[in-house]
Design an enzyme around this catalytic site. Sequence first.
Site, PDB file in Angstrom:
ATOM      1  N   LYS A  22      -4.893  -5.880   5.911  1.00  0.00           N
ATOM      2  CA  LYS A  22      -4.323  -6.861   4.500  1.00  0.00           C
ATOM      3  C   LYS A  22      -2.991  -6.296   4.219  1.00  0.00           C
ATOM      4  O   LYS A  22      -2.312  -7.410   4.056  1.00  0.00           O
ATOM      5  CB  LYS A  22      -5.051  -6.196   3.328  1.00  0.00           C
ATOM      6  CG  LYS A  22      -4.358  -6.424   2.347  1.00  0.00           C
ATOM      7  CD  LYS A  22      -5.602  -5.289   0.837  1.00  0.00           C
ATOM      8  CE  LYS A  22      -5.100  -3.646   1.443  1.00  0.00           C
ATOM      9  NZ  LYS A  22      -3.724  -3.522   0.276  1.00  0.00           N
ATOM     10  N   ARG A  91       0.067  -5.157  -6.679  1.00  0.00           N
ATOM     11  CA  ARG A  91       2.046  -4.300  -6.547  1.00  0.00           C
ATOM     12  C   ARG A  91       2.170  -4.752  -4.648  1.00  0.00           C
ATOM     13  O   ARG A  91       3.510  -5.606  -5.149  1.00  0.00           O
ATOM     14  CB  ARG A  91       1.564  -3.332  -6.053  1.00  0.00           C
ATOM     15  CG  ARG A  91       2.814  -2.447  -5.884  1.00  0.00           C
ATOM     16  CD  ARG A  91       3.567  -1.127  -6.231  1.00  0.00           C
ATOM     17  NE  ARG A  91       4.441  -1.706  -5.174  1.00  0.00           N
ATOM     18  CZ  ARG A  91       5.205  -1.063  -5.137  1.00  0.00           C
ATOM     19  NH1 ARG A  91       6.044  -0.422  -6.205  1.00  0.00           N
ATOM     20  NH2 ARG A  91       6.457  -0.750  -3.688  1.00  0.00           N
ATOM     21  N   ARG A 120       5.593   3.688  -8.192  1.00  0.00           N
ATOM     22  CA  ARG A 120       5.682   3.003  -7.091  1.00  0.00           C
ATOM     23  C   ARG A 120       6.984   2.160  -7.411  1.00  0.00           C
ATOM     24  O   ARG A 120       7.235   0.946  -7.649  1.00  0.00           O
ATOM     25  CB  ARG A 120       5.117   1.749  -6.688  1.00  0.00           C
ATOM     26  CG  ARG A 120       2.750   2.717  -6.944  1.00  0.00           C
ATOM     27  CD  ARG A 120       2.751   2.256  -5.846  1.00  0.00           C
ATOM     28  NE  ARG A 120       2.745   1.412  -4.175  1.00  0.00           N
ATOM     29  CZ  ARG A 120       1.831   1.161  -4.235  1.00  0.00           C
ATOM     30  NH1 ARG A 120       0.619   0.458  -4.478  1.00  0.00           N
ATOM     31  NH2 ARG A 120       2.226   0.691  -2.499  1.00  0.00           N
ATOM     32  N   ASP A 306      -3.468   6.053   3.452  1.00  0.00           N
ATOM     33  CA  ASP A 306      -4.716   5.338   3.006  1.00  0.00           C
ATOM     34  C   ASP A 306      -5.554   6.065   3.876  1.00  0.00           C
ATOM     35  O   ASP A 306      -6.922   5.144   3.557  1.00  0.00           O
ATOM     36  CB  ASP A 306      -4.265   4.049   3.658  1.00  0.00           C
ATOM     37  CG  ASP A 306      -2.975   3.329   2.929  1.00  0.00           C
ATOM     38  OD1 ASP A 306      -2.876   3.202   2.046  1.00  0.00           O
ATOM     39  OD2 ASP A 306      -2.385   1.932   3.194  1.00  0.00           O
ATOM     40  N   ARG A 398     -10.842  -5.949  -3.293  1.00  0.00           N
ATOM     41  CA  ARG A 398      -9.488  -6.298  -3.194  1.00  0.00           C
ATOM     42  C   ARG A 398      -9.185  -6.050  -1.551  1.00  0.00           C
ATOM     43  O   ARG A 398      -7.846  -6.576  -0.863  1.00  0.00           O
ATOM     44  CB  ARG A 398      -8.728  -5.292  -3.922  1.00  0.00           C
ATOM     45  CG  ARG A 398      -8.309  -5.278  -5.235  1.00  0.00           C
ATOM     46  CD  ARG A 398      -7.085  -4.664  -6.110  1.00  0.00           C
ATOM     47  NE  ARG A 398      -5.943  -4.944  -5.359  1.00  0.00           N
ATOM     48  CZ  ARG A 398      -5.142  -4.449  -6.516  1.00  0.00           C
ATOM     49  NH1 ARG A 398      -4.754  -3.444  -7.475  1.00  0.00           N
ATOM     50  NH2 ARG A 398      -3.578  -5.037  -5.653  1.00  0.00           N
TER      51      ARG A 398
HETATM   52  N1  EPU Z   1       9.378   4.479  -2.297  1.00  0.00           N
HETATM   53  C1  EPU Z   1      10.557   4.449  -2.890  1.00  0.00           C
HETATM   54  N2  EPU Z   1      10.795   3.634  -3.667  1.00  0.00           N
HETATM   55  C2  EPU Z   1      10.631   2.316  -3.071  1.00  0.00           C
HETATM   56  C3  EPU Z   1       9.893   2.419  -2.734  1.00  0.00           C
HETATM   57  C4  EPU Z   1       9.112   3.080  -2.089  1.00  0.00           C
HETATM   58  O1  EPU Z   1      10.936   5.314  -3.457  1.00  0.00           O
HETATM   59  O2  EPU Z   1      11.744   1.582  -3.456  1.00  0.00           O
HETATM   60  C5  EPU Z   1       8.240   5.594  -2.168  1.00  0.00           C
HETATM   61  C6  EPU Z   1       7.092   5.192  -2.880  1.00  0.00           C
HETATM   62  O3  EPU Z   1       6.873   5.784  -4.318  1.00  0.00           O
HETATM   63  C7  EPU Z   1       6.108   6.500  -1.820  1.00  0.00           C
HETATM   64  C8  EPU Z   1       6.710   5.645  -0.634  1.00  0.00           C
HETATM   65  O4  EPU Z   1       7.772   5.379  -0.289  1.00  0.00           O
HETATM   66  O5  EPU Z   1       6.383   7.540  -2.249  1.00  0.00           O
HETATM   67  C9  EPU Z   1       6.050   5.052   0.029  1.00  0.00           C
HETATM   68  O6  EPU Z   1       6.028   4.173   0.019  1.00  0.00           O
HETATM   69  P1  EPU Z   1       5.923   2.445   0.355  1.00  0.00           P
HETATM   70  O7  EPU Z   1       7.339   1.703  -0.569  1.00  0.00           O
HETATM   71  O8  EPU Z   1       5.783   2.857   2.127  1.00  0.00           O
HETATM   72  O9  EPU Z   1       4.652   1.637   0.080  1.00  0.00           O
HETATM   73  P2  EPU Z   1       4.159   0.423  -0.500  1.00  0.00           P
HETATM   74  O10 EPU Z   1       5.383  -0.361   1.286  1.00  0.00           O
HETATM   75  O11 EPU Z   1       4.521  -0.045  -1.393  1.00  0.00           O
HETATM   76  C10 EPU Z   1       1.977   0.086   1.377  1.00  0.00           C
HETATM   77  C11 EPU Z   1       0.684  -0.035   1.071  1.00  0.00           C
HETATM   78  C12 EPU Z   1       0.306   0.900   0.801  1.00  0.00           C
HETATM   79  C13 EPU Z   1       0.197   1.628   1.692  1.00  0.00           C
HETATM   80  C14 EPU Z   1       1.624   3.104   1.373  1.00  0.00           C
HETATM   81  C15 EPU Z   1       2.554   3.994   2.231  1.00  0.00           C
HETATM   82  C16 EPU Z   1       0.616  -2.915   1.100  1.00  0.00           C
HETATM   83  C17 EPU Z   1       0.192  -4.164   0.627  1.00  0.00           C
HETATM   84  N3  EPU Z   1       0.608  -1.732   0.505  1.00  0.00           N
HETATM   85  O12 EPU Z   1       2.495   0.027   0.239  1.00  0.00           O
HETATM   86  O13 EPU Z   1      -1.255   0.426   1.117  1.00  0.00           O
HETATM   87  O14 EPU Z   1      -0.446   3.167   0.566  1.00  0.00           O
HETATM   88  O15 EPU Z   1       2.706   1.061   2.151  1.00  0.00           O
HETATM   89  O16 EPU Z   1       1.623   3.858   4.101  1.00  0.00           O
HETATM   90  O17 EPU Z   1       0.809  -3.478   1.999  1.00  0.00           O
HETATM   91  C18 EPU Z   1      -3.154   0.266   0.062  1.00  0.00           C
HETATM   92  O18 EPU Z   1      -3.316  -0.541   1.330  1.00  0.00           O
HETATM   93  O19 EPU Z   1      -4.292   0.782  -0.575  1.00  0.00           O
HETATM   94  C19 EPU Z   1      -2.027   0.574  -0.003  1.00  0.00           C
HETATM   95  C20 EPU Z   1      -2.230   1.705  -1.171  1.00  0.00           C
END
Ligand code: EPU
Length: 420
Positions: A22, A91, A120, A306, A398
């Site tokens: 995903k 998101r 987030r 995850d 999802r």
């Molecule tokens: N963060 C910041 N600033 C930003 C972006 C992120 O401070 O601009 C922080 C977040 O608050 C968090 C950390 O950095 O504490 C990591 O967040 P990240 O940006 O890596 O998460 P994401 O890219 O939004 C993806 C996956 C998530 C997974 C995370 C971490 C997708 C669609 N989502 O989210 O997947 O948990 O990386 O590996 O790729 C899931 O599949 O259940 C899921 C939540």
Amino acid sequence: MESFLIKGGVPLHGDIVVSGSKNAALPIMAAALLTDEPCVIRRVPDLSDTRFMLKILESLGARAEFAGGAATLHARKIQGYADYELVRKMRGSICIAGPLLARLRKARVSLPGGCVIGARPINLHLKGFESLGAKIKIEGGYVEASAKKLVGNSVFLGGRAGPTVLGTANVMMAATLGEGITVIESAACEPEVMDLAKFLNAMGAQISGAGSPTITIAGVEKLHGAEHEVIPDRIEAATFLAAAGATNGEVTLRGACAEHLRAVVDKLNEAGVAVERRGANLVARRKGKLKPADITTLPYAGFPTDVQAQMMSLLALAPGISIITERIFESRFMHVSELARLGADIEIEGPSAIVKGGRPLSGAPVMASDLRASAALVIAGLAAKGETQVNRIYHLDRGYEQMDAKLQKLGARIERVEER
Ligand code: EPU
């Protein structure tokens, strides 16, 4: 609303095929916005999140077809405005911002807002766009990014909790059509980022270093259509490995990628679940009694956030004390109070959950709160004595393709029913 009704206590036995990832598929689908030519993306899992991404792409003007696991996407003419009603529901949809900015030099995307696992923010995504020369305005709940031209730069994307996965994806996509060289430092090393880079390179981008903390992108003038097959879902695979251990069964995962699962397999081994590689398959089975293990979630190649919830269900069954520390998201323990309803003894102390494992679990109605928490409840329900009803399984739909059918194939007594 639908629920899963599980009659627990049946060891899982048999084999299943791992679906496409995903979290790799979502940004790869968004990347199709970077070209006016058609793209074909295979092994896209059929999930509400991927269906939703198709809808978002259509709302931007792209043509999207989805059949037999292949998404054919054609963004011949697009516009750069993504509505709140669409973005707030998922998101992950923020990863359309980078491609829109690159292709149209302008993107107006609703801010996604927080979710149940914690705040987030997207400050790092925006910092990256700004480094490439974009102007950012936040107004009325929307972020507007615009640039006369995008110019390569050095961008540091490390944040409070380490690198950002979708932030890296967004900046990488924006830089593909920029002028000159962009170097992303403290880039996310997740396999999903590598898979995206592979697809972008197939489209004509010039990206090197994806999978390491330093990614270099040499901008090109235009990208073309391409075909791609999405990597297997390491989180789905990990969920089934944990379920095999929790139910004392033996499960073969066909097409799982062992390299992507090293940290998970290491902890499963420590907890008393043997995971063996047989060709392109992974086989999980218990080696004697379950044992406690301490886990800290970290960016890749560390233990994935995850899989934290699913592992907690397994460790709740292991006699002894396990300490699980969540370092990526601040409130990703929603499953703890639901696991307690099944008889688990878990206390939260700051970022850690102290699991006093080995208590017998018994079935009860529980409420799913987010995708991975729901998977944890399913695992606990499969291991518990008696009947567990997991409510609100739209969270599971999802991110898990046909989870009930796959579990049935492994012998689980699980049914999808209307919430009672
Ligand atoms: N963060 C910041 N600033 C930003 C972006 C992120 O401070 O601009 C922080 C977040 O608050 C968090 C950390 O950095 O504490 C990591 O967040 P990240 O940006 O890596 O998460 P994401 O890219 O939004 C993806 C996956 C998530 C997974 C995370 C971490 C997708 C669609 N989502 O989210 O997947 O948990 O990386 O590996 O790729 C899931 O599949 O259940 C899921 C939540």
